[in-house]
Design a protein around this motif. Structure first.
Motif, mmCIF file in Angstrom:
data_model
loop_
_atom_site.group_PDB
_atom_site.id
_atom_site.type_symbol
_atom_site.label_atom_id
_atom_site.label_comp_id
_atom_site.label_asym_id
_atom_site.label_seq_id
_atom_site.Cartn_x
_atom_site.Cartn_y
_atom_site.Cartn_z
ATOM 1 N N THR A 75 25.053 -9.879 55.880
ATOM 2 C CA THR A 75 24.363 -8.635 56.224
ATOM 3 C C THR A 75 23.602 -8.169 54.993
ATOM 4 O OG1 THR A 75 26.392 -7.524 55.628
ATOM 5 C CG2 THR A 75 25.973 -7.796 57.952
ATOM 6 N N GLY A 76 22.911 -7.094 55.140
ATOM 7 C CA GLY A 76 22.223 -6.529 53.992
ATOM 8 C C GLY A 76 21.042 -7.391 53.574
ATOM 9 N N TYR B 60 17.671 -6.214 60.443
ATOM 10 C CA TYR B 60 18.949 -5.559 60.730
ATOM 11 C C TYR B 60 19.333 -4.714 59.541
ATOM 12 C CZ TYR B 60 23.547 -5.014 62.798
ATOM 13 O OH TYR B 60 24.673 -4.500 63.382
ATOM 14 N N ASP B 61 19.067 -3.441 59.624
ATOM 15 C CA ASP B 61 19.462 -2.511 58.576
ATOM 16 C C ASP B 61 20.282 -1.423 59.259
ATOM 17 O OD1 ASP B 61 19.653 -0.429 56.712
ATOM 18 O OD2 ASP B 61 17.690 -0.868 55.876
ATOM 19 N N ILE B 62 21.521 -1.280 58.850
ATOM 20 C CA ILE B 62 22.439 -0.389 59.559
ATOM 21 C C ILE B 62 21.959 1.048 59.519
ATOM 22 C CG2 ILE B 62 24.834 0.351 59.651
ATOM 23 C CD1 ILE B 62 25.578 -2.292 58.552
ATOM 24 N N ARG B 63 21.170 1.376 58.472
ATOM 25 C CA ARG B 63 20.641 2.732 58.452
ATOM 26 C C ARG B 63 19.706 2.980 59.626
ATOM 27 N NH1 ARG B 63 18.091 2.709 52.629
ATOM 28 N NH2 ARG B 63 17.610 0.613 53.309
ATOM 29 N N ASP C 184 22.371 2.078 63.241
ATOM 30 C CA ASP C 184 23.349 3.104 63.597
ATOM 31 C C ASP C 184 22.822 4.507 63.393
ATOM 32 O OD1 ASP C 184 26.539 1.606 62.606
ATOM 33 O OD2 ASP C 184 25.175 1.287 64.283
ATOM 34 N N ARG D 19 31.027 1.807 59.525
ATOM 35 C CA ARG D 19 30.317 0.925 58.606
ATOM 36 C C ARG D 19 29.077 1.641 58.097
ATOM 37 N NH1 ARG D 19 27.235 -3.313 62.428
ATOM 38 N NH2 ARG D 19 26.046 -1.796 63.622
ATOM 39 N N GLU E 197 25.415 0.919 55.417
ATOM 40 C CA GLU E 197 24.592 -0.065 54.731
ATOM 41 C C GLU E 197 24.786 0.174 53.243
ATOM 42 O OE1 GLU E 197 22.622 -2.368 56.073
ATOM 43 O OE2 GLU E 197 21.658 -3.064 54.247
ATOM 44 N N GLU F 219 26.889 -4.854 54.704
ATOM 45 C CA GLU F 219 27.597 -3.949 55.605
ATOM 46 C C GLU F 219 29.008 -3.763 55.083
ATOM 47 O OE1 GLU F 219 27.761 -5.111 59.715
ATOM 48 O OE2 GLU F 219 29.724 -4.190 59.939
ATOM 49 N N GLY G 262 32.466 -2.056 55.789
ATOM 50 C CA GLY G 262 33.145 -1.438 56.913
ATOM 51 C C GLY G 262 34.588 -1.128 56.596
ATOM 52 N N PRO H 203 31.366 -6.972 52.060
ATOM 53 C CA PRO H 203 30.200 -7.849 52.261
ATOM 54 C C PRO H 203 30.138 -9.006 51.269
ATOM 55 C CG PRO H 203 29.545 -5.670 51.476
ATOM 56 C CD PRO H 203 30.971 -5.592 51.800
#
Lengths: 406, 195, 394
Positions: C243-244, C254-257, C260, C330, C332, C337, C339, C358
């Motif tokens: 991730t990241g 795919y950026d969790i910021r 999500d 989780r 970023e 990621e 979590g 991560p």
């Protein structure tokens, strides 16, 4: 005293001193005294320059990185080499049990000895070459092959697979870079018509208007100088070519198994070689002991030589602080695929320079003298650009543009 | 790929080299210990106990409630309650710690003990030059080492100290007002007094 | 007890040690050299060992050996209450303590059902992005150091990082182990003066980034050493759970910021840079570009921060007993990621506390990235993954 002899005395002070000492010693000992008086200053001055360079390097690297360098030992850290010397002398000298003791002991000595020998043909001032050989350049390159042997002796005798690997890499690197080194100096030999270093400097010590006849001020000389200095950095294992001693499996390469004073001798030898090869570069391309402008010839010649030497050392340190290391295969590619063809092109350009109209530098009638400038500059620049693009394109190395997600 | 990237890098390095002699914000080294950087007000290192007034024993704010001992994550505080009580700054009799040890080699400066203390008795110091040659005893601090006066706290964390002092002064004033009101009513209830 | 007297040391069976097995565990063939790039190492970003088998200069097999920094973090958390675990989360990825705290606080807030006031959310975003800035500055500096640039870019990067750490010290009291987030908000309010100082630091940062790019990004040697090295394919990255930056360098958006939109990230305008080749150069450049995007977020957050409380008034500090249940939260983090998975059984201590680190997950694909390359590339690839052993080993 006439004006010219007033300028002459400080310039020739060391020659006069040596003459005086030899004349005042008994007739039987004169040859010995003459040799000693020539050799001992070299043995004293260049290690002293090494000591100053270690501090200079650390301070310069530090200032590049926006910090102070060593500044605790003595004012501005000047006495730091004394502390380093004490440290290296008092460390335990460890020799691995499986090592070949004779070769292990002899390797640093051979290395340092060969490095000192190289100074014997460098003209450090007017009439100040230790030995004025007719084939001085050839002698220098012959001596320059001995460190490669010494490096291999060091790596082999340690009976350590990392040292062995480091030594193999170091030899491969040094041998590969001998070729562009020698070829770029061949161009100077062609232009000067002699192998004697003293005559090469004398040929460059002439002035037209105020500019000197230094070979670096010609297109082929400039390219040759760059090639020479890059190859010189690789010869002495200087960054960015210090993979054999830098991070090759993180250990020290061929001097892994050395500690204490022998380790210090390896560093001494590396710096001495750096001075020697810089001295050769100054002699071949930068006019040796001659002044950069004709109105500055009153400054003694040996001061000019050492000033240029210090400038080149600062240049080495500057490059060290800026550029990351090259990987082994990239190093080899650079030597064989870029620098070898370029040095051949430089030789061609040097030959053309001699035979194109233009007369003495920069030459008499203005438009005619520009012909050889333009032709030689093109002849050097165009292959470089084409070759560089070809080599980079083959590997797909280029700047990239990044996109953003929607 | 002609080497212009390297030339740019060299120019950048040269700019930093000359800039380090000229610009102040390039050469940011503070040569400790001759020069010292000013610490931020909120800097925290290890805890210390507060006492009001001049007597560390009588003025100690800690009432040995042992909340900090329970909440401390690495369990570096050791407290033994006293058998008797002494009056606190309001005048109410409270227990006090007979033994209060902090093992500074275990303490991780998390400040949780400070947050959970209901009596403003423990705060964070900002001294960091604490080396000692005694590895075990020298790093286990008893009350004698830990107790420091309120004036010291005001000198290192002025804003927090001002806030705490204000709150305690208000509590003291309220308590005194309540005591005065209670005394007035009890005086009023006692027959024949004050007439 | 029968104590035998030992006359000669040779009589002991222990006198002759067994022949040491090949460090990588598989038997050597001739022509293969076993190297242990051991825990004591200038370039492995912590105590980390790699057992490498080389054929000449090429890597034939690489086995990462972890656990040198294992500190029982997850077990300790089962014996501490929820509040007491927060300082321990600081020490997971010790360079980014604020984001570790944030992830843990999110998990507990999910368990306990706590709301976080707006001002606290903005402060969380500000310190989170500052953490990202200083982490990426450190990483790009370390990468160039591994490549042999004698520490010059590292010193420049650390000069900026020190300014951010000074900000953290002024706000929370400690430079690296901040212990700042609480369940329902943050511990201490930030003053206007602090916001002004932050704005000053942010305004000086682009100059550093420009200088850095001039020094390093166009440098041919750096390009030659990082382009095409340590390539991670898109499928492998997705399958391995990378991730990241590792994932975005291969081109996956795919950026969790953004995915999500935790906290108040949904209110800010920022872009997510993507790479293409998945090599070291892409990861390095993505980190530089992400630093620029963080600066944008920071400016917007400082401009828009509202006044108000910084803690949820209903949360208690001590004695938090969430209802039995489980939660996974989780964020970023700068490494990827991060979590936290918590199972609560109604007591003050969690029943199970699990960290998804991560760096550890990225290390599982280290071998695939390094096979067939030179030994010198291993160091560069490892530097580009951006591991911190505190997180890998916990």
């Amino acid at each position: 005293m006439t004006a010219s002899s007033a300028v002459q005395v400080p310039d020739q002070i060391f020659v006069i001193l040596k003459h005086w000492l030899v004349m005042h010693s008994p007739a039987l000992l004169r040859p010995a005294v003459s040799v000693l008086v020539t050799v001992i200053p070299i043995i004293i001055i260049f290690p002293a320059l090494f000591a100053v360079t270690t501090v200079l390097e650390r301070k310069e690297l530090a200032r590049i990185q926006n910090r102070y360098g060593p500044n605790r030992v003595g004012p501005f850290g000047i006495l730091q080499p004394i502390a380093d010397a004490v440290k290296s002398l008092t460390k335990e000298d460890i020799v691995p049990r499986a090592a070949d003791r004779v070769v292990h002991f002899a390797a640093p000595l051979v290395l340092v000895g060969a490095s000192f020998l190289a100074y014997s043909v460098l003209p450090m001032g007017r009439n100040m070459a230790a030995v004025d050989l007719d084939a001085g350049l050839l002698f220098f390159f012959a001596i320059g092959a001995i460190p490669e042997l010494a490096v291999f002796m060091a790596g082999w005798s340690s009976r350590n697979k990392y040292s062995m690997l480091g030594a193999m890499r170091a030899i491969a690197q040094m041998i590969s870079y001998e070729v562009p080194l020698i070829l770029s100096s061949i161009a100077v030999v062609m232009a000067a018509g002699t192998l004697s270093l003293v005559s090469i400097v004398e040929k460059q010590a002439r002035y037209s208007w105020i500019l000197p006849h230094w070979y670096v001020l010609t297109p082929w000389g400039f390219a040759g100088f760059l090639l020479f200095m890059v190859a010189a950095a690789a010869e002495v294992n200087r960054s960015p070519f210090d993979l054999p001693e830098g991070e090759s499996e993180i250990i020290g390469g061929y001097f892994t198994e050395y500690s204490g004073f022998k380790f210090a001798l390896f560093f001494l030898a590396e710096y001495l070689e750096m001075f020697a090869v810089s001295g050769l570069g100054i002699t071949l391309f930068l006019g040796g002991w001659s002044a950069p402008f004709s109105f500055l010839t009153w400054v003694p010649s040996w001061i000019w030589f050492f000033a240029k030497l210090v400038a080149l050392i600062c240049g080495f340190i500057w490059v060290r602080g800026t550029v990351p290391r090259l990987r082994m295969d990239q190093l080899m590619n650079l030597a064989w695929k870029l620098m070898l063809p370029m040095s051949l092109v430089v030789i061609l350009a040097a030959g053309l320079w001699r035979f194109l109209p233009g007369g003495p530098f920069p030459g008499s009638p203005f438009p005619r003298s520009m012909i050889r400038w333009v032709v030689c500059a093109f002849l050097v620049a165009v292959p470089y650009v084409l070759l560089a693009r070809l080599l980079a394109g083959g590997k797909g190395i280029a700047r990239r543009v990044y996109r953003y997600a929607e | 790929m002609l080497g212009e990237g390297i030339i740019q890098g060299l120019a950048e390095t040269a700019r930093n080299f000359f800039g380090s002699f000229v610009e102040k914000d390039r050469l940011t080294t503070v040569q400790f210990p001759e020069e010292r950087r000013e610490l931020a007000e909120a800097t925290r290192q290890y805890p210390f106990l507060l006492y009001d007034g001049a007597d560390p024993e009588a003025g100690l704010r800690c009432v040995a409630c042992q909340i900090c001992e329970k909440e401390c994550p690495p369990r570096c505080i050791y407290i033994e309650k006293s058998k008797d009580k002494k009056p606190d700054f309001i005048g109410k009799p409270q227990f006090y710690p007979a033994v209060f040890d902090i093992d500074v080699s275990v303490c991780m400066s998390c400040q949780i003990c400070v947050e959970v203390c209901p009596f403003d008795a423990i705060r964070m110091d900002n001294e960091f030059e604490l080396s000692t040659t005694d590895r075990f005893g020298g790093l286990l601090w008893p009350i004698a080492t830990l107790a420091k006066p309120n004036e010291y706290y005001q000198s290192i964390h002025p804003t927090e100290a001002a806030e705490t002092d204000e709150r305690r002064a208000k509590e003291l004033a309220e308590a005194q007002a309540k005591a005065a009101a209670k005394a007035a009513t009890s005086v009023a209830q006692t027959p024949g007094a004050g007439e | 007890m029968n104590v035998e007297t030992i006359d000669k040391i040779d009589d002991l069976e222990l006198a002759k040690p067994a022949p040491a097995p090949a460090p990588s565990g598989i038997p050597s063939r001739s022509g293969i050299m076993d190297i242990s790039m051991g825990p004591h190492h200038p370039s492995t970003h912590g105590v980390f060992r790699m057992d490498v088998q080389l054929e000449g200069e090429r890597v034939v097999r690489l086995k990462p050996v972890l656990g040198y920094l294992h500190r029982n973090h997850e077990k300790i958390a089962e014996n501490c209450n929820y509040l007491g675990s927060i300082p321990y989360t600081d020490r997971l990825d010790y360079l980014c303590s604020m984001t570790n705290n944030w992830a843990y606080a999110l998990a507990v807030e999910k368990l306990a059902g706590t709301q976080v006031p707006d001002r606290a959310e903005y402060i969380r975003v500000i310190v989170g992005e500052l953490t990202r800035l200083q982490n990426h500055a450190g990483v790009v500096g370390f990468l160039t150091q591994d490549m042999g640039a004698m520490g010059t870019p590292l010193m420049y990067a650390f000069r900026e990082r020190e300014k951010v750490l000074d900000l953290f010290e002024a706000l929370s009291g400690a430079r690296m182990m901040c212990n700042y987030m609480r369940f329902g908000g943050v511990r201490v309010d930030c003053s206007d003066e602090w916001l002004r100082a932050t704005r000053q630091v942010i305004s000086a940062f682009p100059r550093f980034l420009d200088e850095f790019e001039q020094l390093i990004t166009g440098n041919e040697i750096l390009m030659a050493r990082t382009q095409g090295v340590g390539v991670l394919s898109r499928e492998l990255a997705i399958n391995a759970g990378a991730t990241g930056v590792m994932l975005r360098a291969t081109g996956v958006n795919y950026d969790i910021r953004k995915v999500d939109s935790y906290g108040v990230y949904g209110r800010f305008n920022f872009r997510v840079p993507l790479g293409e080749h998945g090599d070291v150069y892409d990861r390095y450049m993505l980190r530089v570009l992400e630093m620029r995007e963080s600066l944008k977020i920071l400016e917007q957050a400082i401009d828009g921060i509202p006044r108000g409380p910084i803690m949820d008034p209903k949360t208690k500090l001590r004695g938090l007993r969430p209802k039995p249940g489980e939660a996974y939260a989780r964020i970023e983090s700068p490494k990827g990621e991060l979590g936290f998975y918590l199972i609560s059984d109604g007591t003050p201590n969690p029943y199970r506390y699990r960290v998804r680190p991560p760096s550890f997950i990225h290390l599982t694909v280290l071998e695939d990235m390094c096979l067939g390359r030179n030994i010198a590339d291993v160091v560069v690839t490892l530097g580009s993954i951006d591991i911190v052993m505190g997180e890998v080993d916990r």
